[in-house]
Design a protein around this motif. Structure first.
Motif, PDB file in Angstrom:
ATOM      1  N   VAL A  49       0.858  -1.177   0.000  1.00 24.31           N
ATOM      2  CA  VAL A  49       0.000   0.000   0.000  1.00 24.31           C
ATOM      3  C   VAL A  49       0.897   1.231   0.000  1.00 24.31           C
ATOM      4  CG1 VAL A  49      -1.786   1.272   1.258  1.00 24.31           C
ATOM      5  CG2 VAL A  49      -1.760  -1.238   1.328  1.00 24.31           C
ATOM      6  N   ALA A  50       0.708   2.089  -0.985  1.00 27.76           N
ATOM      7  CA  ALA A  50       1.391   3.384  -1.023  1.00 27.76           C
ATOM      8  C   ALA A  50       0.310   4.451  -1.069  1.00 27.76           C
ATOM      9  CB  ALA A  50       2.291   3.488  -2.243  1.00 27.76           C
ATOM     10  N   VAL A  51       0.447   5.464  -0.214  1.00 30.69           N
ATOM     11  CA  VAL A  51      -0.591   6.491  -0.128  1.00 30.69           C
ATOM     12  C   VAL A  51       0.054   7.856   0.054  1.00 30.69           C
ATOM     13  CG1 VAL A  51      -0.882   6.173   2.359  1.00 30.69           C
ATOM     14  CG2 VAL A  51      -2.750   7.159   1.035  1.00 30.69           C
ATOM     15  N   ASN A  52      -0.562   8.849  -0.531  1.00 28.95           N
ATOM     16  CA  ASN A  52      -0.140  10.233  -0.359  1.00 28.95           C
ATOM     17  C   ASN A  52      -0.819  10.762   0.900  1.00 28.95           C
ATOM     18  OD1 ASN A  52       0.484  12.926  -0.514  1.00 28.95           O
ATOM     19  ND2 ASN A  52      -0.271  13.213  -2.595  1.00 28.95           N
ATOM     20  N   ARG A  53      -0.020  11.068   1.929  1.00 24.15           N
ATOM     21  CA  ARG A  53      -0.581  11.573   3.188  1.00 24.15           C
ATOM     22  C   ARG A  53      -1.234  12.931   3.026  1.00 24.15           C
ATOM     23  NH1 ARG A  53       3.957  12.390   6.925  1.00 24.15           N
ATOM     24  NH2 ARG A  53       2.363  13.663   7.887  1.00 24.15           N
ATOM     25  N   VAL A  54      -0.856  13.660   1.994  1.00 25.49           N
ATOM     26  CA  VAL A  54      -1.401  14.997   1.773  1.00 25.49           C
ATOM     27  C   VAL A  54      -2.611  14.893   0.848  1.00 25.49           C
ATOM     28  CG1 VAL A  54      -0.943  17.321   0.906  1.00 25.49           C
ATOM     29  CG2 VAL A  54       0.872  16.032   2.061  1.00 25.49           C
ATOM     30  N   SER A  55      -3.731  15.372   1.308  1.00 23.15           N
ATOM     31  CA  SER A  55      -4.947  15.349   0.500  1.00 23.15           C
ATOM     32  C   SER A  55      -4.805  16.358  -0.638  1.00 23.15           C
ATOM     33  CB  SER A  55      -6.157  15.721   1.355  1.00 23.15           C
ATOM     34  OG  SER A  55      -7.276  15.964   0.532  1.00 23.15           O
ATOM     35  N   PRO A  56      -5.018  15.930  -1.879  1.00 26.61           N
ATOM     36  CA  PRO A  56      -4.934  16.877  -2.991  1.00 26.61           C
ATOM     37  C   PRO A  56      -6.058  17.914  -2.953  1.00 26.61           C
ATOM     38  CG  PRO A  56      -5.527  14.692  -3.794  1.00 26.61           C
ATOM     39  CD  PRO A  56      -5.258  14.568  -2.335  1.00 26.61           C
ATOM     40  N   GLU A  57      -7.137  17.607  -2.269  1.00 26.62           N
ATOM     41  CA  GLU A  57      -8.260  18.542  -2.181  1.00 26.62           C
ATOM     42  C   GLU A  57      -8.027  19.636  -1.133  1.00 26.62           C
ATOM     43  OE1 GLU A  57     -11.897  16.405  -1.611  1.00 26.62           O
ATOM     44  OE2 GLU A  57     -11.495  15.068  -3.294  1.00 26.62           O
ATOM     45  N   THR A  58      -7.504  19.241   0.046  1.00 29.34           N
ATOM     46  CA  THR A  58      -7.355  20.206   1.134  1.00 29.34           C
ATOM     47  C   THR A  58      -5.924  20.708   1.297  1.00 29.34           C
ATOM     48  OG1 THR A  58      -6.867  18.523   2.818  1.00 29.34           O
ATOM     49  CG2 THR A  58      -9.215  19.066   2.411  1.00 29.34           C
ATOM     50  N   GLY A  59      -4.950  19.958   0.799  1.00 30.03           N
ATOM     51  CA  GLY A  59      -3.548  20.318   0.968  1.00 30.03           C
ATOM     52  C   GLY A  59      -3.018  20.023   2.359  1.00 30.03           C
ATOM     53  N   ARG A  60      -3.800  19.332   3.181  1.00 29.27           N
ATOM     54  CA  ARG A  60      -3.390  19.008   4.544  1.00 29.27           C
ATOM     55  C   ARG A  60      -2.875  17.578   4.637  1.00 29.27           C
ATOM     56  NH1 ARG A  60      -8.062  21.872   8.186  1.00 29.27           N
ATOM     57  NH2 ARG A  60      -7.491  23.983   7.594  1.00 29.27           N
ATOM     58  N   ALA A  61      -1.839  17.405   5.461  1.00 28.54           N
ATOM     59  CA  ALA A  61      -1.264  16.079   5.688  1.00 28.54           C
ATOM     60  C   ALA A  61      -1.959  15.414   6.868  1.00 28.54           C
ATOM     61  CB  ALA A  61       0.229  16.187   5.970  1.00 28.54           C
ATOM     62  N   VAL A  62      -2.073  14.114   6.804  1.00 30.97           N
ATOM     63  CA  VAL A  62      -2.659  13.334   7.896  1.00 30.97           C
ATOM     64  C   VAL A  62      -1.566  13.037   8.915  1.00 30.97           C
ATOM     65  CG1 VAL A  62      -3.705  11.121   8.505  1.00 30.97           C
ATOM     66  CG2 VAL A  62      -4.412  12.299   6.430  1.00 30.97           C
ATOM     67  N   TYR A  63      -1.864  13.289  10.184  1.00 30.46           N
ATOM     68  CA  TYR A  63      -0.936  12.992  11.276  1.00 30.46           C
ATOM     69  C   TYR A  63      -0.929  11.486  11.515  1.00 30.46           C
ATOM     70  CZ  TYR A  63       0.950  12.773  15.984  1.00 30.46           C
ATOM     71  OH  TYR A  63       1.684  12.451  17.089  1.00 30.46           O
ATOM     72  N   GLN A  64       0.248  10.909  11.642  1.00 31.49           N
ATOM     73  CA  GLN A  64       0.384   9.452  11.748  1.00 31.49           C
ATOM     74  C   GLN A  64       0.424   8.921  13.177  1.00 31.49           C
ATOM     75  OE1 GLN A  64       0.668   7.162   8.914  1.00 31.49           O
ATOM     76  NE2 GLN A  64      -0.436   8.990   8.316  1.00 31.49           N
ATOM     77  N   GLY A  65       0.043   9.708  14.166  1.00 29.63           N
ATOM     78  CA  GLY A  65       0.136   9.284  15.551  1.00 29.63           C
ATOM     79  C   GLY A  65      -0.598   7.989  15.854  1.00 29.63           C
ATOM     80  N   LEU A  66       0.074   7.105  16.568  1.00 30.44           N
ATOM     81  CA  LEU A  66      -0.467   5.816  17.015  1.00 30.44           C
ATOM     82  C   LEU A  66      -0.965   4.948  15.864  1.00 30.44           C
ATOM     83  CD1 LEU A  66      -2.332   6.994  20.229  1.00 30.44           C
ATOM     84  CD2 LEU A  66      -0.038   6.016  20.058  1.00 30.44           C
ATOM     85  N   SER A  67      -0.353   5.074  14.707  1.00 29.45           N
ATOM     86  CA  SER A  67      -0.825   4.324  13.543  1.00 29.45           C
ATOM     87  C   SER A  67      -0.746   2.816  13.749  1.00 29.45           C
ATOM     88  CB  SER A  67      -0.057   4.729  12.286  1.00 29.45           C
ATOM     89  OG  SER A  67       1.322   4.502  12.434  1.00 29.45           O
ATOM     90  N   TYR A  68       0.250   2.327  14.504  1.00 28.79           N
ATOM     91  CA  TYR A  68       0.360   0.891  14.709  1.00 28.79           C
ATOM     92  C   TYR A  68      -0.847   0.356  15.481  1.00 28.79           C
ATOM     93  CZ  TYR A  68       1.923   1.629  19.535  1.00 28.79           C
ATOM     94  OH  TYR A  68       1.992   1.980  20.863  1.00 28.79           O
ATOM     95  N   LEU A  69      -1.371   1.157  16.415  1.00 29.17           N
ATOM     96  CA  LEU A  69      -2.560   0.719  17.149  1.00 29.17           C
ATOM     97  C   LEU A  69      -3.799   0.747  16.262  1.00 29.17           C
ATOM     98  CD1 LEU A  69      -2.037   2.471  20.604  1.00 29.17           C
ATOM     99  CD2 LEU A  69      -1.809   0.043  20.074  1.00 29.17           C
ATOM    100  N   LYS A  70      -3.935   1.800  15.484  1.00 28.39           N
ATOM    101  CA  LYS A  70      -5.086   1.909  14.582  1.00 28.39           C
ATOM    102  C   LYS A  70      -5.091   0.767  13.573  1.00 28.39           C
ATOM    103  CE  LYS A  70      -4.940   6.939  14.931  1.00 28.39           C
ATOM    104  NZ  LYS A  70      -4.547   8.164  14.222  1.00 28.39           N
ATOM    105  N   LEU A  71      -3.914   0.469  13.017  1.00 32.26           N
ATOM    106  CA  LEU A  71      -3.830  -0.601  12.027  1.00 32.26           C
ATOM    107  C   LEU A  71      -4.048  -1.977  12.655  1.00 32.26           C
ATOM    108  CD1 LEU A  71      -0.897   0.652   9.808  1.00 32.26           C
ATOM    109  CD2 LEU A  71      -3.301   0.428   9.156  1.00 32.26           C
ATOM    110  N   ASP A  72      -3.515  -2.194  13.849  1.00 32.90           N
ATOM    111  CA  ASP A  72      -3.683  -3.494  14.479  1.00 32.90           C
ATOM    112  C   ASP A  72      -5.154  -3.767  14.771  1.00 32.90           C
ATOM    113  OD1 ASP A  72      -2.019  -5.802  15.549  1.00 32.90           O
ATOM    114  OD2 ASP A  72      -3.379  -5.389  17.226  1.00 32.90           O
ATOM    115  N   ARG A  73      -5.861  -2.784  15.286  1.00 32.45           N
ATOM    116  CA  ARG A  73      -7.299  -2.965  15.531  1.00 32.45           C
ATOM    117  C   ARG A  73      -8.035  -3.228  14.215  1.00 32.45           C
ATOM    118  NH1 ARG A  73     -11.162  -2.709  19.337  1.00 32.45           N
ATOM    119  NH2 ARG A  73     -13.231  -2.270  18.531  1.00 32.45           N
ATOM    120  N   CYS A  74      -7.682  -2.489  13.187  1.00 38.83           N
ATOM    121  CA  CYS A  74      -8.290  -2.680  11.866  1.00 38.83           C
ATOM    122  C   CYS A  74      -8.075  -4.112  11.370  1.00 38.83           C
ATOM    123  CB  CYS A  74      -7.693  -1.668  10.887  1.00 38.83           C
ATOM    124  SG  CYS A  74      -8.258  -1.860   9.195  1.00 38.83           S
TER     125      CYS A  74
END
Length: 127
Positions: free
Chosen positions: A50-75
């Motif tokens: 999976v490759a993803v652009n963290r910056v939304s082309p619509e808003t120009g804002r980047a997504v903060y990656q905090g606690l991503s391992y927990l979010k992904l593990d639950r997912c």
């Protein structure tokens, strides 16, 4: 990368559903962020890059990656239940409560892992 156990053979639809669910869990909806999925069946286990652009082309804002391992593990536990895969053990586990599978945090997981700085673990994993 999302990887399935040896012997588990998700079809393309299920693998791409897992990729979309992972992006959603990280707050990068597939509809709002540019992404690419590459499904591989050329090793002992099926895996999805999976490759993803963290910056939304619509808003120009980047997504903060905090606690991503927990979010992904639950997912991943949610996907295991929804798609019928074997359960892995991580920060979240699937347990049975009143005859129903439930996802809950495994508070002992962090104590089981060797406590080293993330950069040290990353360097060792690449060596």
């Amino acid at each position: 990368m999302i990887s399935w156990r040896d012997g588990e053979q998700p079809d393309s639809n299920r693998a791409f559903e897992a990729g979309r669910a992972a992006l959603d869990a990280l707050g990068m909806s597939p509809e709002g962020h540019q992404h690419v999925f590459a499904l591989h069946r050329d090793t002992g286990n099926v895996h999805l890059h999976v490759a993803v652009n963290r910056v939304s082309p619509e808003t120009g804002r980047a997504v903060y990656q905090g606690l991503s391992y927990l979010k992904l593990d639950r997912c991943m536990r949610e996907l295991e239940l929804r798609q019928g895969w074997q359960h892995e053990r991580g920060p979240y586990v699937v347990v049975e409560r009143d005859g129903q599978p439930v996802i809950e945090r495994d508070r002992s997981y962090r104590k089981k892992r060797e406590s080293r700085p993330a950069r040290a673990r990353d360097m060792e994993a690449e060596a």
